[in-house]
Write a protein that holds these residues in place. Structure first.
Motif, mmCIF file in Angstrom:
data_model
loop_
_atom_site.group_PDB
_atom_site.id
_atom_site.type_symbol
_atom_site.label_atom_id
_atom_site.label_comp_id
_atom_site.label_asym_id
_atom_site.label_seq_id
_atom_site.Cartn_x
_atom_site.Cartn_y
_atom_site.Cartn_z
ATOM 1 N N ASN A 480 -2.004 -39.696 31.236
ATOM 2 C CA ASN A 480 -1.740 -39.918 32.658
ATOM 3 C C ASN A 480 -0.351 -40.557 32.800
ATOM 4 O O ASN A 480 -0.215 -41.700 33.229
ATOM 5 C CB ASN A 480 -2.830 -40.834 33.247
ATOM 6 C CG ASN A 480 -2.721 -40.988 34.753
ATOM 7 O OD1 ASN A 480 -2.093 -40.173 35.442
ATOM 8 N ND2 ASN A 480 -3.317 -42.045 35.278
ATOM 9 N N ASN A 482 2.133 -40.267 34.788
ATOM 10 C CA ASN A 482 2.651 -40.658 36.108
ATOM 11 C C ASN A 482 1.677 -41.546 36.878
ATOM 12 O O ASN A 482 1.936 -41.910 38.031
ATOM 13 C CB ASN A 482 2.994 -39.412 36.926
ATOM 14 C CG ASN A 482 4.068 -39.684 37.960
ATOM 15 O OD1 ASN A 482 4.992 -40.467 37.720
ATOM 16 N ND2 ASN A 482 3.939 -39.053 39.129
ATOM 17 N N ASN A 484 -1.142 -40.882 38.267
ATOM 18 C CA ASN A 484 -1.746 -40.288 39.463
ATOM 19 C C ASN A 484 -3.103 -39.648 39.216
ATOM 20 O O ASN A 484 -3.791 -39.269 40.163
ATOM 21 C CB ASN A 484 -0.826 -39.212 40.030
ATOM 22 C CG ASN A 484 -0.690 -38.021 39.084
ATOM 23 O OD1 ASN A 484 -0.280 -38.187 37.941
ATOM 24 N ND2 ASN A 484 -1.056 -36.835 39.561
#
Length: 642
Positions: A480, A482, A484
């Motif tokens: 993950n 980023n 998000n």
């Protein structure tokens, strides 16, 4: 009659053959009473608190075909008003024989629900009690005002000092200025009478001290509320060709839906064998659906009020308190009404007219898309839903119960609370941390409504499994980068010890009822998902009398193995029961919940903090849930709508 009311009903064609799940008939109730009389179990003092269909095993109902023989059995609760003793009997009205009979032990079984005769006697019993009259006179209430008082018959609950064999009703008092006045505006504070309805006398009087009786009236009839608005123009709902649904006796079909409509004295409206047609397949969703219990638990600590908590289905009977529905008021449009037949206190059949309302209603937009790449070509479809409902009045509250069937395969349920909030008295202007002062000296106490539906699952067959689904973010890291990403976390409820679950809006928790043996075109188990609208569970302290008796309200969802005798979440006879019956017993652990016959019990409802705007009569407060198809269909099932 208003121009928006269309009184012509859709005539049912009548059942071609009897069915094991048909509603009780007047003839069957009469026959059950005759069989019990013949067996020497009915006397002048015998009353019938409850007469219900002993529903057949779900396999029997599923295997039934038109023309097959039908066996009908009734479960009858008997009460001797002379002695207070009670019993249960099972009567086969087909073979005309008594199959079973046992006396109830009130210490372990609880008491049968209150009869209308008992409720009607309480007012006169209290008013003739010398202690009550002395307490009222000490508050400055005259003999004339006492005669206009309302001494309400309230379920007693279970207090530590009460004898379990004593059939009790507790009574709070409200005053009226005249016979047409709203008594809930004038509570008499600090005074409660315990009435033994067998001995027909007050056996204990609790007086915690006088509080000024609120003087302001709470009338809400048109003559007291000023001139009516004149700027509402007629709103007409018409179906010139009649409604789109069809009734064949109790069998209701609409769009792709089919189910059987039933009604009983305890739960009111019951729906059986709910199925959806998918192409040339008739696919089951639920074997049975009903509002199985509802509690109203109040939060005042004063000794004269800290026991106020009611189980309206098990103590009063939602079905027997059903309204006779009226066109233009309770229901609007092209309506089909169904009468219901229940037993009265004497075990005789009684017809409740217009107890069930069936109609269609517009529900806004169903689906739409504007194709911005094709000269903005637009496709949209209007939503229509089928509504099957009834309304019951229990004491000060009126409740509307609505089952909704949608064209996209969704089933929803809504409970609408209205009527008048229950009241108590406080020093004018003093207020209370336990309620809202809605008029000078008039307190509307904080309380909870805890509705519990029983859903006997049958998602594409009887072998179902329930999964709890949470939406969770992924931790930071290579998976993950980023920050998000989020996904779902699924917990299979594999054992009955896992059966009691709490909702969690922070993770979007819902419960998926699957059939692992049936797969959709993507290879996943077909399913329906229960999407809750959660409120707080029961707020009474663990171990308190309220929490013990309303233990089903401590969780939002319970999952149990289906058993024919697991009918009511607070037990068979919750009146004066010490608590712990029903769902706490059935979720002790050790029963597999995988790929088997299951019942899902869902508890929901508002914690009501009354507002000034809810006095003197309360606008509807709605609560409910939805059951949504989740991979049950291979694509949008409403693509074929015109």
């Amino acid at each position: 009659m208003s121009s928006c009311c269309h009184p012509r009903p859709t005539p049912p064609t009548g059942p071609a053959h009897p069915h094991p799940l048909d509603p009780l008939s007047a003839e069957e109730i009469t026959e059950a009473r005759r069989i019990l009389e013949k067996a020497g179990m009915v006397h002048d003092t015998t009353r019938f608190p409850l007469v219900l269909l002993d529903e057949p095993e779900r396999h029997t109902a599923a295997a039934h075909r038109p023309g097959d023989p039908v066996v009908r059995r009734l479960r009858v609760t008997l009460l001797d008003t002379a002695t207070g003793t009670a019993a249960e009997a099972v009567v086969d009205v087909t073979a005309q024989v008594l199959l079973a009979h046992r006396e109830l032990d009130p210490a372990t079984d609880g008491q049968p629900q209150l009869t209308f005769e008992e409720q009607g006697a309480v007012d006169a019993i209290v008013k003739t009690d010398p202690g009550w009259r002395t307490a009222m006179a000490a508050r400055g209430i005259t003999d004339e005002a006492m005669e206009l008082a309302i001494c309400a018959p309230l379920a007693a609950g279970c207090t530590p000092d009460a004898r379990p064999d004593r059939r009790l009703v507790r009574s709070l008092t409200w005053l009226r200025c005249d016979a047409s006045d709203n008594p809930w505006a004038h509570p008499v504070g600090g005074l409660v009478a315990d009435v033994d309805v067998t001995e027909r006398r007050v056996v204990r009087l609790v007086d915690t001290g006088a509080v000024p009786v609120p003087a302001e009236c709470g009338r809400y009839a048109p003559e007291f509320t000023g001139p009516a608005r004149t700027d509402l123009r007629p709103l007409e709902i018409t179906q010139p060709e009649g409604p789109s649904f069809r009734l064949d006796g109790p069998l209701l079909t609409w769009q792709n839906w089919s189910f059987r409509v039933d009604f009983n004295a305890r739960e009111g409206l019951v729906l059986h064998r709910i199925a959806h047609r998918d192409g040339d397949r008739e696919r089951s969703v639920l074997h049975r659906a009903s509002l199985a219990e509802m509690a109203v638990a109040y939060g005042e600590p004063d000794p004269s009020r800290n026991w106020v908590a009611f189980l309206d289905a098990g103590e009063y009977g939602l079905g027997t308190n059903a309204n006779a529905l009226r066109l233009g008021c309770d229901c609007l449009g092209e309506i089909r009404y169904l009468d219901a037949v229940v037993a009265d206190d004497l075990g005789m059949p009684q017809t409740l007219p217009n107890a069930v309302c069936i109609h269609e209603e517009d529900h806004g937009l169903l689906w739409k898309h504007t194709d911005i790449f094709a000269d903005e070509a637009v496709e949209s479809r209007r939503s229509r839903r089928l509504v099957v409902s009834f309304i019951a009045t229990v004491g000060n509250y009126d409740y509307g119960f609505y089952w909704y069937f949608h064209q996209d395969g969704t089933i929803a349920f809504e409970a609408k609370s209205t009527g008048i909030v229950q009241t108590s008295a406080v020093e004018p202007g003093a207020g209370s941390p336990f309620g809202t002062e809605v008029a000078p000296g008039l307190l509307a106490p904080y309380h909870q409504h805890l509705f519990c539906v029983r859903l006997d699952a049958a998602v594409d067959g009887p072998a179902n499994t329930v999964e709890e689904v949470d939406v969770v973010p992924l931790p930071d890291g290579p998976g993950n980068p980023n920050g998000n990403a989020f996904t779902t976390r699924t917990t299979v409820l594999a054992d009955s010890a896992q059966g009691g679950r709490l909702a969690d809006p922070a993770v979007g928790r819902r419960w998926r009822i699957t059939n692992p043996a049936v797969r959709n075109r993507m290879g996943q188990p077909v399913a329906y998902t229960l999407v809750p609208q959660p409120g707080p569970p029961v707020l009474a302290r663990p171990g308190s009398p309220v929490a013990r008796r309303m233990a089903y309200g401590t969780k939002h969802v319970w999952v149990t193995r289906h058993r024919p005798d697991r009918r009511h979440p607070a037990g068979e006879h919750p009146n004066q029961h010490p608590g712990g019956a029903g769902l706490p017993e059935w979720t002790a652990g050790g029963e597999s919940l995988r790929e088997t016959e299951l019942t899902v019990w869902h508890t929901f409802g508002p914690t009501h903090l009354p507002r000034l705007e809810e006095w003197p009569v309360m606008p509807v407060d709605a609560t409910g849930f939805a059951l949504k198809p989740t991979g049950f269909f291979d694509r949008n099932p409403a693509l074929d709508l015109p």
